[in-house]
Design a protein around this motif. Sequence first.
Motif, mmCIF file in Angstrom:
data_model
loop_
_atom_site.group_PDB
_atom_site.id
_atom_site.type_symbol
_atom_site.label_atom_id
_atom_site.label_comp_id
_atom_site.label_asym_id
_atom_site.label_seq_id
_atom_site.Cartn_x
_atom_site.Cartn_y
_atom_site.Cartn_z
ATOM 1 N N CYS A 75 0.838 -1.210 0.000
ATOM 2 C CA CYS A 75 0.000 0.000 0.000
ATOM 3 C C CYS A 75 0.869 1.255 0.000
ATOM 4 C CB CYS A 75 -0.932 0.000 1.208
ATOM 5 S SG CYS A 75 -2.165 -1.313 1.173
ATOM 6 N N SER A 78 2.708 1.708 -3.512
ATOM 7 C CA SER A 78 1.801 1.933 -4.642
ATOM 8 C C SER A 78 0.936 3.180 -4.451
ATOM 9 C CB SER A 78 0.878 0.727 -4.840
ATOM 10 O OG SER A 78 -0.066 0.643 -3.785
ATOM 11 N N TYR A 126 -1.904 3.171 -3.038
ATOM 12 C CA TYR A 126 -3.312 2.753 -2.987
ATOM 13 C C TYR A 126 -3.649 2.225 -1.599
ATOM 14 C CZ TYR A 126 -3.658 2.986 -8.089
ATOM 15 O OH TYR A 126 -3.677 3.420 -9.391
ATOM 16 N N ARG A 127 -4.883 2.473 -1.188
ATOM 17 C CA ARG A 127 -5.380 1.863 0.041
ATOM 18 C C ARG A 127 -5.679 0.394 -0.234
ATOM 19 N NH1 ARG A 127 -9.017 5.886 -0.632
ATOM 20 N NH2 ARG A 127 -10.668 4.310 -0.721
ATOM 21 N N GLU A 140 -8.773 -0.336 -2.148
ATOM 22 C CA GLU A 140 -8.698 0.007 -3.575
ATOM 23 C C GLU A 140 -8.002 -1.095 -4.377
ATOM 24 O OE1 GLU A 140 -8.232 4.737 -4.008
ATOM 25 O OE2 GLU A 140 -6.627 3.803 -2.823
ATOM 26 N N LEU A 141 -7.209 -1.910 -3.705
ATOM 27 C CA LEU A 141 -6.438 -2.959 -4.380
ATOM 28 C C LEU A 141 -7.151 -4.313 -4.411
ATOM 29 C CD1 LEU A 141 -3.027 -2.006 -2.800
ATOM 30 C CD2 LEU A 141 -3.573 -1.865 -5.240
ATOM 31 N N GLN A 149 -8.896 -6.101 -7.508
ATOM 32 C CA GLN A 149 -8.292 -5.632 -8.760
ATOM 33 C C GLN A 149 -7.226 -6.632 -9.201
ATOM 34 O OE1 GLN A 149 -9.279 -2.826 -10.375
ATOM 35 N NE2 GLN A 149 -10.819 -2.553 -8.770
ATOM 36 N N ILE A 159 -1.387 -1.242 -11.455
ATOM 37 C CA ILE A 159 -0.111 -0.564 -11.216
ATOM 38 C C ILE A 159 0.873 -0.744 -12.378
ATOM 39 C CG2 ILE A 159 -0.305 -0.577 -8.697
ATOM 40 C CD1 ILE A 159 1.501 -3.088 -8.703
ATOM 41 N N LYS A 175 -0.106 5.289 -7.605
ATOM 42 C CA LYS A 175 -1.369 6.015 -7.785
ATOM 43 C C LYS A 175 -1.119 7.473 -8.187
ATOM 44 C CE LYS A 175 -5.721 6.904 -5.377
ATOM 45 N NZ LYS A 175 -6.478 6.690 -4.124
#
Length: 196
Positions: A104, A107, A109-110, A113-114, A117, A122, A154
């Motif tokens: 996290c 990247s 991202y929280r 959010e990952l 996905q 990324i 991000k």
Amino acid sequence: MIHRWRPIGVAMTLLAAAMAIGVAGSLSLGKAGAAAAPAFWPLALLAASALLAIAGAAVMLRQQARFEAATRAKDALLHTVDLHAIVSVANRDGRITQVNDAFCRISGYRRDELIGQDHRLINSGVQPVAFWAAMWRSITAGTPWRGEVCNRAKDGSLYWVDTLIAPFVGADGRIDKYISIRTDITASKLAARALA
């Protein structure tokens, strides 16, 4: 290995001895011994059963202790890897199911959010399609893959990671998940470019 079953062997020996005593008593005491022998058998069987239960419980306790020690060792190892590396787990379809805090952080991202996905989120576009096709061929064949990957955070910044992806096979014989362990090599990549 034999020493693990020693309590059971002792119980069986005691049972055999109790049986022998009962039989000998019935033979040597004549009718009086024969009459006493039937009363003796339930006690002998009860004693032997209790010893077998105790022996079985002792074996189970030792196995439980070994299992708990192995679990503690596994947890310590995973915690150590989690502290050092950037880790993600994806299901057999490549969807992210777990990420650690380091993933996290790098990247941007929280976690929410990952999860769900795939790693294309990324993808920086630096590596060609053939690079990714070779990686997927390797891991779907059950072979671990290692390579240097450029990802996009991000915020749009690029970062490089030395990546190992290991496929794990489930009980059904099919790949169940992929565990990726990465190390940030951005600084060394930038230093190499500066020297070039």
